[in-house]
Design a protein around this motif. Structure first.
Motif, PDB file in Angstrom:
ATOM      1  N   ALA A  34     -78.691 -46.956  26.346  1.00 11.80           N
ATOM      2  CA  ALA A  34     -78.337 -48.221  25.692  1.00 11.80           C
ATOM      3  C   ALA A  34     -76.837 -48.329  25.444  1.00 11.80           C
ATOM      4  O   ALA A  34     -76.258 -49.410  25.576  1.00 11.80           O
ATOM      5  CB  ALA A  34     -79.103 -48.358  24.382  1.00 11.80           C
ATOM      6  N   PHE A  35     -76.205 -47.208  25.056  1.00 11.69           N
ATOM      7  CA  PHE A  35     -74.783 -47.232  24.736  1.00 11.69           C
ATOM      8  C   PHE A  35     -73.898 -46.786  25.892  1.00 11.69           C
ATOM      9  O   PHE A  35     -72.683 -46.724  25.757  1.00 11.69           O
ATOM     10  CB  PHE A  35     -74.507 -46.353  23.512  1.00 11.69           C
ATOM     11  N   GLU A  36     -74.549 -46.433  27.015  1.00 13.70           N
ATOM     12  CA  GLU A  36     -73.832 -45.999  28.212  1.00 13.70           C
ATOM     13  C   GLU A  36     -72.892 -44.832  27.926  1.00 13.70           C
ATOM     14  O   GLU A  36     -71.715 -44.843  28.276  1.00 13.70           O
ATOM     15  CB  GLU A  36     -73.095 -47.175  28.852  1.00 13.70           C
ATOM     16  N   VAL A  37     -73.439 -43.832  27.238  1.00 16.40           N
ATOM     17  CA  VAL A  37     -72.706 -42.599  26.948  1.00 16.40           C
ATOM     18  C   VAL A  37     -73.633 -41.432  27.285  1.00 16.40           C
ATOM     19  O   VAL A  37     -74.818 -41.617  27.520  1.00 16.40           O
ATOM     20  CB  VAL A  37     -72.248 -42.515  25.469  1.00 16.40           C
ATOM     21  N   SER A  38     -73.083 -40.231  27.281  1.00 16.90           N
ATOM     22  CA  SER A  38     -73.901 -39.058  27.591  1.00 16.90           C
ATOM     23  C   SER A  38     -74.774 -38.668  26.401  1.00 16.90           C
ATOM     24  O   SER A  38     -74.513 -39.058  25.259  1.00 16.90           O
ATOM     25  CB  SER A  38     -73.003 -37.882  27.976  1.00 16.90           C
ATOM     26  N   ARG A  39     -75.800 -37.873  26.691  1.00 14.88           N
ATOM     27  CA  ARG A  39     -76.667 -37.377  25.615  1.00 14.88           C
ATOM     28  C   ARG A  39     -75.885 -36.484  24.668  1.00 14.88           C
ATOM     29  O   ARG A  39     -76.194 -36.416  23.484  1.00 14.88           O
ATOM     30  CB  ARG A  39     -77.852 -36.621  26.203  1.00 14.88           C
ATOM     31  N   THR A  40     -74.851 -35.809  25.171  1.00 11.98           N
ATOM     32  CA  THR A  40     -74.017 -34.966  24.311  1.00 11.98           C
ATOM     33  C   THR A  40     -73.365 -35.805  23.222  1.00 11.98           C
ATOM     34  O   THR A  40     -73.336 -35.407  22.054  1.00 11.98           O
ATOM     35  CB  THR A  40     -72.944 -34.239  25.141  1.00 11.98           C
ATOM     36  N   VAL A  41     -72.867 -36.954  23.586  1.00 13.56           N
ATOM     37  CA  VAL A  41     -72.238 -37.859  22.607  1.00 13.56           C
ATOM     38  C   VAL A  41     -73.277 -38.302  21.580  1.00 13.56           C
ATOM     39  O   VAL A  41     -73.009 -38.325  20.375  1.00 13.56           O
ATOM     40  CB  VAL A  41     -71.605 -39.074  23.321  1.00 13.56           C
ATOM     41  N   ILE A  42     -74.473 -38.628  22.048  1.00 13.00           N
ATOM     42  CA  ILE A  42     -75.546 -39.052  21.147  1.00 13.00           C
ATOM     43  C   ILE A  42     -75.933 -37.915  20.206  1.00 13.00           C
ATOM     44  O   ILE A  42     -76.112 -38.123  19.002  1.00 13.00           O
ATOM     45  CB  ILE A  42     -76.772 -39.556  21.936  1.00 13.00           C
ATOM     46  N   ARG A  43     -76.057 -36.696  20.723  1.00 16.72           N
ATOM     47  CA  ARG A  43     -76.408 -35.546  19.872  1.00 16.72           C
ATOM     48  C   ARG A  43     -75.366 -35.347  18.778  1.00 16.72           C
ATOM     49  O   ARG A  43     -75.713 -35.095  17.617  1.00 16.72           O
ATOM     50  CB  ARG A  43     -76.542 -34.277  20.711  1.00 16.72           C
ATOM     51  N   LYS A  44     -74.085 -35.458  19.137  1.00 15.79           N
ATOM     52  CA  LYS A  44     -73.022 -35.307  18.134  1.00 15.79           C
ATOM     53  C   LYS A  44     -73.119 -36.411  17.085  1.00 15.79           C
ATOM     54  O   LYS A  44     -72.931 -36.161  15.896  1.00 15.79           O
ATOM     55  CB  LYS A  44     -71.648 -35.320  18.804  1.00 15.79           C
ATOM     56  N   ALA A  45     -73.415 -37.622  17.526  1.00 16.61           N
ATOM     57  CA  ALA A  45     -73.545 -38.743  16.586  1.00 16.61           C
ATOM     58  C   ALA A  45     -74.731 -38.519  15.650  1.00 16.61           C
ATOM     59  O   ALA A  45     -74.631 -38.749  14.443  1.00 16.61           O
ATOM     60  CB  ALA A  45     -73.721 -40.047  17.351  1.00 16.61           C
ATOM     61  N   LEU A  46     -75.847 -38.041  16.194  1.00 18.58           N
ATOM     62  CA  LEU A  46     -77.022 -37.789  15.368  1.00 18.58           C
ATOM     63  C   LEU A  46     -76.761 -36.670  14.362  1.00 18.58           C
ATOM     64  O   LEU A  46     -77.205 -36.747  13.213  1.00 18.58           O
ATOM     65  CB  LEU A  46     -78.231 -37.465  16.243  1.00 18.58           C
ATOM     66  N   GLN A  47     -76.021 -35.650  14.783  1.00 21.23           N
ATOM     67  CA  GLN A  47     -75.663 -34.573  13.849  1.00 21.23           C
ATOM     68  C   GLN A  47     -74.791 -35.112  12.721  1.00 21.23           C
ATOM     69  O   GLN A  47     -74.965 -34.741  11.561  1.00 21.23           O
ATOM     70  CB  GLN A  47     -74.945 -33.448  14.589  1.00 21.23           C
ATOM     71  N   HIS A  51     -75.711 -35.270   8.768  1.00 23.51           N
ATOM     72  CA  HIS A  51     -74.825 -34.750   7.722  1.00 23.51           C
ATOM     73  C   HIS A  51     -74.665 -35.772   6.598  1.00 23.51           C
ATOM     74  O   HIS A  51     -74.551 -35.410   5.424  1.00 23.51           O
ATOM     75  CB  HIS A  51     -73.470 -34.385   8.321  1.00 23.51           C
ATOM     76  N   GLU A  52     -74.674 -37.045   6.961  1.00 25.20           N
ATOM     77  CA  GLU A  52     -74.545 -38.123   5.980  1.00 25.20           C
ATOM     78  C   GLU A  52     -75.910 -38.546   5.422  1.00 25.20           C
ATOM     79  O   GLU A  52     -76.002 -39.529   4.692  1.00 25.20           O
ATOM     80  CB  GLU A  52     -73.837 -39.313   6.622  1.00 25.20           C
ATOM     81  N   ARG A  53     -76.952 -37.815   5.801  1.00 24.01           N
ATOM     82  CA  ARG A  53     -78.325 -38.037   5.330  1.00 24.01           C
ATOM     83  C   ARG A  53     -78.897 -39.399   5.725  1.00 24.01           C
ATOM     84  O   ARG A  53     -79.735 -39.966   5.020  1.00 24.01           O
ATOM     85  CB  ARG A  53     -78.437 -37.817   3.826  1.00 24.01           C
ATOM     86  N   LEU A  54     -78.448 -39.915   6.855  1.00 22.64           N
ATOM     87  CA  LEU A  54     -78.985 -41.163   7.373  1.00 22.64           C
ATOM     88  C   LEU A  54     -80.048 -40.915   8.433  1.00 22.64           C
ATOM     89  O   LEU A  54     -80.840 -41.799   8.752  1.00 22.64           O
ATOM     90  CB  LEU A  54     -77.860 -42.028   7.955  1.00 22.64           C
ATOM     91  N   VAL A  55     -80.022 -39.701   8.991  1.00 18.86           N
ATOM     92  CA  VAL A  55     -80.968 -39.294  10.031  1.00 18.86           C
ATOM     93  C   VAL A  55     -81.514 -37.929   9.658  1.00 18.86           C
ATOM     94  O   VAL A  55     -80.791 -37.098   9.100  1.00 18.86           O
ATOM     95  CB  VAL A  55     -80.255 -39.234  11.408  1.00 18.86           C
ATOM     96  N   GLU A  56     -82.789 -37.701   9.954  1.00 14.53           N
ATOM     97  CA  GLU A  56     -83.401 -36.384   9.763  1.00 14.53           C
ATOM     98  C   GLU A  56     -83.576 -35.753  11.138  1.00 14.53           C
ATOM     99  O   GLU A  56     -84.152 -36.369  12.039  1.00 14.53           O
ATOM    100  CB  GLU A  56     -84.766 -36.519   9.095  1.00 14.53           C
ATOM    101  N   LEU A  57     -83.062 -34.531  11.323  1.00 15.01           N
ATOM    102  CA  LEU A  57     -83.246 -33.792  12.566  1.00 15.01           C
ATOM    103  C   LEU A  57     -84.356 -32.768  12.341  1.00 15.01           C
ATOM    104  O   LEU A  57     -84.245 -31.901  11.477  1.00 15.01           O
ATOM    105  CB  LEU A  57     -81.947 -33.089  12.973  1.00 15.01           C
ATOM    106  N   VAL A  58     -85.426 -32.913  13.105  1.00 16.95           N
ATOM    107  CA  VAL A  58     -86.587 -32.031  12.967  1.00 16.95           C
ATOM    108  C   VAL A  58     -86.649 -31.151  14.218  1.00 16.95           C
ATOM    109  O   VAL A  58     -86.784 -31.675  15.330  1.00 16.95           O
ATOM    110  CB  VAL A  58     -87.894 -32.837  12.814  1.00 16.95           C
ATOM    111  N   PRO A  59     -86.525 -29.818  14.054  1.00 17.22           N
ATOM    112  CA  PRO A  59     -86.565 -28.930  15.213  1.00 17.22           C
ATOM    113  C   PRO A  59     -87.813 -29.150  16.070  1.00 17.22           C
ATOM    114  O   PRO A  59     -88.921 -29.293  15.541  1.00 17.22           O
ATOM    115  CB  PRO A  59     -86.561 -27.520  14.592  1.00 17.22           C
ATOM    116  N   ALA A  63     -85.025 -36.596  16.348  1.00 21.59           N
ATOM    117  CA  ALA A  63     -84.302 -37.251  15.253  1.00 21.59           C
ATOM    118  C   ALA A  63     -85.092 -38.466  14.770  1.00 21.59           C
ATOM    119  O   ALA A  63     -85.704 -39.171  15.570  1.00 21.59           O
ATOM    120  CB  ALA A  63     -82.929 -37.676  15.721  1.00 21.59           C
ATOM    121  N   PHE A  64     -85.041 -38.686  13.456  1.00 19.22           N
ATOM    122  CA  PHE A  64     -85.748 -39.803  12.852  1.00 19.22           C
ATOM    123  C   PHE A  64     -84.843 -40.452  11.812  1.00 19.22           C
ATOM    124  O   PHE A  64     -84.051 -39.772  11.152  1.00 19.22           O
ATOM    125  CB  PHE A  64     -87.029 -39.312  12.147  1.00 19.22           C
ATOM    126  N   VAL A  65     -84.978 -41.759  11.634  1.00 11.69           N
ATOM    127  CA  VAL A  65     -84.247 -42.449  10.580  1.00 11.69           C
ATOM    128  C   VAL A  65     -84.704 -41.881   9.257  1.00 11.69           C
ATOM    129  O   VAL A  65     -85.911 -41.737   9.012  1.00 11.69           O
ATOM    130  CB  VAL A  65     -84.484 -43.979  10.642  1.00 11.69           C
TER     131      VAL A  65
END
Length: 67
Positions: A34-47, A51-59, A63-65
Motif C-alpha cells: 500500500a505504501f510502496e516501501v519494503s517490509r523492512t521499513v514497515i517492520r521498523k515503523a511497527l516497532q 514503542h509508543e504503545r499504539l501497536v501490539e507486537l505478538v511473537p 502486529a495488531f492495533v
C-alpha cells in the motif's frame, strides 16, 4: 489508527488518528504494498508504533492495533 508513511531526516514517521479499530491485525505485506516501501521499513515503523504503545507486537502472530 491511520498510518501514514513519510520519509524525512528522522526516517519513517507515522500519524495516528484512530481510524482503525483496536485489535485489527496489521499485515506487513499489505502495508508494504500500500505504501510502496519494503517490509523492512514497515517492520521498523511497527516497532516504533509499538514503542509508543499504539501497536501490539505478538511473537509468531504479528502486529495488531493496540487496545
Amino acid at each position: 489508527m491511520r498510518i501514514e508513511v513519510l520519509h524525512g531526516p528522522a526516517g519513517l514517521v507515522h500519524v495516528a488518528d484512530h481510524r482503525i479499530a483496536p485489535g485489527t491485525p496489521l499485515q506487513e505485506d499489505a502495508l508494504a504494498q500500500a505504501f510502496e516501501v519494503s517490509r523492512t521499513v514497515i517492520r521498523k515503523a511497527l516497532q516504533r508504533l509499538a514503542h509508543e504503545r499504539l501497536v501490539e507486537l505478538v511473537p509468531n502472530k504479528g502486529a495488531f492495533v493496540a487496545k
